[in-house]
Every structure is written in C-alpha cells, then in structure tokens.
Design an enzyme around this catalytic site. Structure first.
Site, PDB file in Angstrom:
ATOM      1  N   GLU A 156       1.484  -0.489  -5.023  1.00  0.00           N
ATOM      2  CA  GLU A 156       0.529   0.574  -5.326  1.00  0.00           C
ATOM      3  C   GLU A 156       1.414   1.798  -5.564  1.00  0.00           C
ATOM      4  O   GLU A 156       1.975   2.350  -4.597  1.00  0.00           O
ATOM      5  CB  GLU A 156      -0.433   0.821  -4.172  1.00  0.00           C
ATOM      6  CG  GLU A 156      -1.445   1.913  -4.484  1.00  0.00           C
ATOM      7  CD  GLU A 156      -2.357   2.239  -3.306  1.00  0.00           C
ATOM      8  OE1 GLU A 156      -3.566   2.442  -3.529  1.00  0.00           O
ATOM      9  OE2 GLU A 156      -1.850   2.307  -2.168  1.00  0.00           O
ATOM     10  N   ASP A 213       0.838  -1.187   0.000  1.00  0.00           N
ATOM     11  CA  ASP A 213       0.000   0.000   0.000  1.00  0.00           C
ATOM     12  C   ASP A 213       0.881   1.249   0.000  1.00  0.00           C
ATOM     13  O   ASP A 213       1.876   1.326   0.740  1.00  0.00           O
ATOM     14  CB  ASP A 213      -0.884  -0.034   1.263  1.00  0.00           C
ATOM     15  CG  ASP A 213      -1.815   1.138   1.360  1.00  0.00           C
ATOM     16  OD1 ASP A 213      -2.720   1.248   0.523  1.00  0.00           O
ATOM     17  OD2 ASP A 213      -1.640   1.948   2.303  1.00  0.00           O
TER      18      ASP A 213
END
Length: 723
Positions: free
Chosen positions: A385, A349
């Site tokens: 990401e 993330d």
C-alpha cells in the site's frame, strides 16, 4: 509444584520467543534497557499466576532461561523491570503483564480497564505518573506451541504474477451469512475452508485470496465502549499469533488446513499485514507489549523529546524498522507465516512507513534489503500500500523491482471516467495499458500495478453506483469518518430505488466498472462480494461493523446480482485464457518486427487513430482500443528458472476491440480492419447482456449505447464462424 521446585537453566538467547525442543522450553526476550525480566506462568485457564521466575541470563541484550519442567500448552507472559522515565522514552512498569512479541498463540479475551495503562488515568500530568495496578486478569496469555509440523510434498500454486487475479476478503465476513457453512464454523478459518466457500472461489476463477488482517488484534477502547469492534483488524496485538476468534477449534492446525485446502484448489493465500504500528497507540495508550519491554528500541520517538511518538501511520505510533531487532522481528514473522503456515505473499499496510530511514522514504532501506536477500521470502508475492501519513508519504511507483503496488490512480480515473467526467480519456488509456508512466522503471512490469476499483476501504461496487455521499452514521462518529469524495455517481437518486430505469443503469455501470478492471493490463483485485452486488448501505468506512452491514449476504441476491456474478466469471476466464489482457511488457503502440502487428491502437469512432487534439479534448467521453495479443513465442525461450513471470504464451496473434462509452448518448463506431483482421465478433455488450455473438465486417458501423462497454474479438475474414 512450587516456584522453588521449578528447575531453571541458563538456556539460549536464540531463537527469540518460547521454543519447545522435546525436553523443555527455552524462553528468550530482547530488551536492551531492562534491568530484570520475569517470566510469569499461569494455570490452564489463564486466570491464576502460578509461578514467577526471573530469567537468569542476559546475552547481547536478550534475557533467557530454559525450563525443563514446562511443556507445550503452558500459558505465560512477562513482567519487565526498568526505569519509568517517560521524558527520556523509558516506560517500564512490572505491574503490567506483557505479551511475548514472538508468541505463536494468544489465549483468553482482552478486557479493557484503567489498569492496562502504565500511568494513572486522570492524573494531572497524565503519562508522567505511574500506575501500580496488576492488569493480568484482563490480558490474553501467550501459549507455548509445538511447531513441529510435516507438510507433504503437495506443491504450492506458484501462480505467475501476470496470471494472478486477487480477491480481497474478510475471513469472518465471508462466511457469517453463508447458509451452506455449519453455524459453528461461520466466521472462522474452518468456515472459509469448507467446500461451499472454496467452490465459490473456484467457480469465480480467482487465483489468490488476499485476507484482511488475520494477526491477533485489539479493538480500541472507544469502540468497545460503544459496543463495536475493530472488525477489519488493522490494530495488531501480535505479529505471529492468528486472531483467536477465527479459530473454531482453538488450534493453529485449523489455519494450516485452510491454506492446504486453498492450495489444493489452486488458490494462493496473501496476507494483509500491519507492521507499521502496534495496538499500543501514542503516549496515552495502554502498556501491552513493546512499550513495556523496550519502548526506545521498538518505536520511533520524537528527536529531542522522546516522551512522544513519531506518527507516520495516524494510529499513534510507528515501529522503528531502523533498529536491527525490530527488523529481525518483522522478518522472523514473515518467515514464520511462509515456512510454518505456507502463505504465498503479503500486502503491507502503509508500506512507506517501513522504508523510512532518518525521515524520508528510502527504496534502499534496511527493510527492503532484508526482504530482497531472504531465501524464504524471495519467491513470495510482495504488495505495497504505497502511502502513509507522513511527509512525502505518497510513493506510488517507487517501490523496488519485484514488488507490486495498490494503484489508487487506476481506481480514481476509472471511477471518474464512468461517472462521465471530462478530460479522463488520456489518463484512462494509461491506466488500462498498465500504467507505464508510473511503473516502467527499474525493469518493472505491468503486473506491478495492482488495479482495483473498490477495496475494503470505501464504497462497495454496488454502493459506488447508488450513493454520492457517505452514510456512516452507524459508526457512531456523526458521519465524520471515512473519505469524503468517492468519485461515485448515484445515477439520479441517492440510495435504494424502485425506478426500473435507474436500476437498469446502475446494473450496467457495475458491469462497466468490473469489465474495465478485469480486462486492463496489470494485476486485478476484486473486493469480495462485489461480483454479486454486495452493499453496505452507503457506509464507506465499515471498519467497526462486525454485523450484517459488513458481512456478505449470500441469499438476498437479485436477478441483476446473479447476472453480474455470471459476467464476472466470464471476464476472469476470458482474462486467463487470452494473454492479450495480461501482457508482461508495457503497451506503447509498438510494432512487432516478426508479425508487423502493433500491440495497441487507440481509435476514434471513424476508426482512425487518436491524434494530439483528440487526447486533449475534454469533451471526449468515449475510448476505443484495438488490442493485439502477443505474437508466437520462440519455443526455445521461456521464463527464467525461479521466475514468477510467465513467458508470452505460444499462441497466434489475437485481437480484441474494446469500446468504452461513458457519455449520455450512443456513439457509432466504424469497425477497423487490416490485412489480418477482416471482421469482429461480439463477445459482450454491457448494455445488452443477452446479445448474440454476431459478426461485424470491417468498415461496418456499430452503435455503442450510452454508458456501455462493448468487447469484440477479431476474425481473419467474414467467412469464419465465431469461436
């Protein structure tokens, strides 16, 4: 036993955490600014502190002690003494019970109260004040875990990247409404590991599940006060401990069993991990772990004003991976999940936050160097990401070789093309062909592009064709949260409708989007439930919806939903069967010297190739590509030893014609041909799911309906029967 009777020996500074060696437990905690560290032992229910022991030794800023009388299952926490000087970045407060950053399991609920904050809430100078309340009753306790576990010789799937199909799912939401899963197991690792759950994954054909965060996490106080929960889990409390509510048995062995069941089914496990920030928030957040252990070491603080936190994440703080002990924590966590739990990869993330050195993103940062050389992590799948919220935070295509990245440019252009936007054809061609303009650098491959149309964040596939505006009222934030532009099209009516024409169009649009995704070069990722029409009622930010809005409905499927599921299965099987759709080299229209075939040709309706003026035509709403599969491989060649790549399959050349029409009128395509391909057999038509596989000779005309995707397979001559 009284505190004075409890034996305490010096112990060792490594490994960090609580380690059982068969005769006692070694406790080791890093803190370079602390003045004293106390280990707090609790009763079996975690309600009463029964011992408080000062760790007797300090070695290289690691406080440690060995307790021969402590056994696995013991509950514990820490109190760390040192200066409370927020203006200089020091926030020690021994009145707050702290979690061990290396704890393998947390036990007990977190109960919000003002006592969790190191300062006095409501004080005139806020975090500069000091709070003396003991918060232990409302804090989960760490549990000493015996890590000895023998895995048998069953191999891991080790699916090559170019054969991978990812399936993003939420452990809880996947089974909460699945009738075949026993009620006591729903929403847990055990529930996901049941035969019913795994059967759906196997029959769908996906090769890996990408699990939304399963690390123990914390629901933010404002959400809790509104009766909601941080359902997605992107607010990590512990990087080693699994989320307690996902353990039906209360034992970590349940998670290992799930991984084993998935591996037995040939399915890899990829974890969505959040190492960019912690649940402690900004300077006004609670003191739960890192802040009270060593604030200046674990967090990036503002230069010249360390009272405040650098926030590249939008969550109040950023972990400082420039510090060797923080890199050690993250690398140790990753190794634990690979070696002890046997997961196969990670999706990071807000990954640029992990690769920032002084300020800017650095592909040569210490974090990437550590992962590159670590033998335990070398063969895992690493997915970024590729953006965070800091300056220069958008880094799509800039991660190291060996990494894959979520490709939001793919998502956006595919949505806009099928919405009917003009000027999309040129970029759509680049995305379908693997996004070489983004990823063809540092010897990367098409699989580095993780293609997706939907993910947990945003509209579901069904909502993408039902709503043009977000409807997040249930989140309690006056519909201010969530992205404001989904590039969606409601097909004429906002929300649900009984109009048969609109329902037919919406079903077709879902098929178009799914077919585009699964037949593009790159690594496709399907969001769980999209293959069978899951809706969230237009909520595009269901992060706090731990209820039927956020769970998959397994029983309310319509005939349209069942047809979509069947198509999804066909598409995935087709992708895995035919290497033309999963090339390991980028498509550039190049001619193979051995066969004389070109890997891709972009065609006009008259079967001639697109020229520069065609690519620039903003009115163009359709695209055709003739995709030639890889030629026969030299049987002497193959993938390198230890490579996650697959060599081009040793099959004859195969040819597919993909016709995409996002316009509002039908387009008539003339069937192309050459010395090898003389006819085309229909594989599917999203405008007519019952269409028979009839042959079309080269030179014949084929009408492609408005808002439709047609796929045909090449045949060497008109006399050959379709396969």
């Amino acid at each position: 036993m009284s505190a004075s009777d409890l034996r305490v020996e010096p112990g060792l500074p490594h490994p960090l955490g609580a380690s059982w060696d068969g005769r006692g437990v070694n406790f080791a905690l890093f803190s370079e600014d602390a003045e004293r560290v106390e280990l707090c032992l609790f009763d079996a229910r975690g309600r009463r502190e029964i011992h408080r022991i000062a760790l007797p030794e300090r070695s290289e800023d690691v406080w440690h002690g060995f307790l021969p009388d402590v056994r696995p299952e013991q509950l514990y926490g820490y109190r760390v003494h040192g200066p409370y000087d927020p203006r200089n970045g020091l926030r020690f407060n021994p009145h707050k019970l702290l979690l061990d950053p290396y704890a393998r399991q947390l036990v007990g609920p977190f109960r919000w109260s003002d006592a969790h904050f190191g300062y006095r809430i409501g004080h005139a100078q806020a975090d500069l004040s000091f709070d003396r309340r003991n918060d232990a009753r409302g804090v989960p306790k760490c549990r000493v875990v015996e890590l000895a576990h023998t895995w048998d010789d069953a191999p891991r799937p080790r699916t090559p990247w170019n054969r991978s199909v990812l399936y993003e799912l939420h452990v809880r939401g996947f089974t909460m409404r699945m009738p075949e899963v026993p009620e006591a197991l729903r929403g847990t690792f055990a529930g996901l590991g049941t035969e019913a759950s795994i059967r759906h994954l196997r029959t769908l054909g996906v090769t890996a599940v990408e699990l939304l965060p399963i690390h123990a996490n914390l629901t933010e106080r404002p959400l809790a006060e509104r009766g909601l929960r941080n359902y997605w889990g992107y607010n990590t409390l512990s990087f080693f401990a699994p989320e307690p509510s996902y353990l039906a048995s209360g034992r970590i062995a349940e998670l290992r069993t799930l991984v084993r069941h998935l591996h037995d089914a040939g399915i890899e496990v990829v974890l969505d991990v959040v190492y960019n920030h912690s649940a402690e928030g900004n300077e006004l957040g609670p003191t739960l772990c890192f802040r009270g252990i060593d604030n200046r070491a674990y967090y990036r603080l503002v230069d010249g004003d360390p009272r405040y936190y650098v926030d590249y994440t939008g969550c109040g703080n950023t972990l400082d991976l420039r510090h060797p002990r923080v890199i050690q924590l993250v690398a140790s966590s990753l190794r634990y999940w690979v070696e002890q739990i046997h997961v196969d990869g990670f999706r990071f993330d807000l990954a640029p936050a992990l690769g920032r050195e002084s300020h800017d993103f650095d592909v040569g940062s210490g974090f990437f160097d550590v992962l590159r050389q670590d033998p335990a992590l070398a063969r895992t799948k690493l997915i970024a990401e590729p953006w965070d919220l800091g300056d220069g935070g958008y880094q799509l295509g800039h991660f190291p070789s060996g990494w894959a990245e979520w490709n939001d440019r793919y998502r956006d252009v595919v949505r806009r093309f099928w919405r009917g936007d003009g000027g999309m054809v040129g970029e759509l061609a680049s995305r379908i062909a693997g996004s070489s303009d983004v990823f063809e650098q540092r010897h990367r491959h098409p699989w580095a592009s993780v293609d997706y149309v939907t993910a947990h964040d945003g509209f579901t596939l069904a909502d993408l064709v039902r709503y043009e505006r977000k409807h997040n009222e249930a989140n309690g934030e006056d519909n201010r949260d969530g992205h404001g532009d989904e590039s969606s099209w409601n097909c004429g009516v906002e929300g649900e409708t009984d109009d048969p024409a609109i329902r037919t169009l919406r079903a077709r649009q879902q098929r178009n989007l799914l077919a585009t995704l699964l037949l593009s070069q790159g690594t496709p990722m399907v969001c769980a439930g999209d293959e069978m029409g899951r809706t969230q009622g237009g909520n595009n930010n269901a992060y706090c919806q731990d209820n039927e809005l956020g769970w998959i409905d397994w029983e309310g499927r319509t005939a349209e939903d069942r047809a979509l599921l069947e198509l999804a299965r066909r598409l995935i099987a087709m992708r895995l069967e035919h290497p033309a759709f999963r090339r390991t080299r980028f498509l550039h229209g190049a001619t193979d010297d051995a066969t004389g075939t070109r890997d891709v040709r972009w065609l006009r309706p008259d079967a001639k190739e697109l020229d520069d003026s065609d690519w620039r035509d903003a009115a163009l709403r359709s695209l055709a590509l003739w995709l030639s599969g890889p030629p026969r491989s030299d049987p002497r060649s193959g993938p390198e030893v230890g490579s996650t790549e697959e060599s081009e399959d040793a099959t004859p050349c195969e040819d597919f014609l993909l016709l995409l029409n996002a316009g509002s009128e039908a387009v008539h395509y003339r069937m192309p041909g050459d010395d090898r391909v003389g006819a085309w057999c229909l594989v599917f038509d999203t405008a007519d799911v019952q269409a028979s596989p009839a042959l079309r000779q080269a030179g014949e005309s084929l009408p492609v309906a408005a808002h439709a995707f047609v796929c045909l397979e090449g045949r060497p001559s008109a006399g050959k029967a379709p396969r």
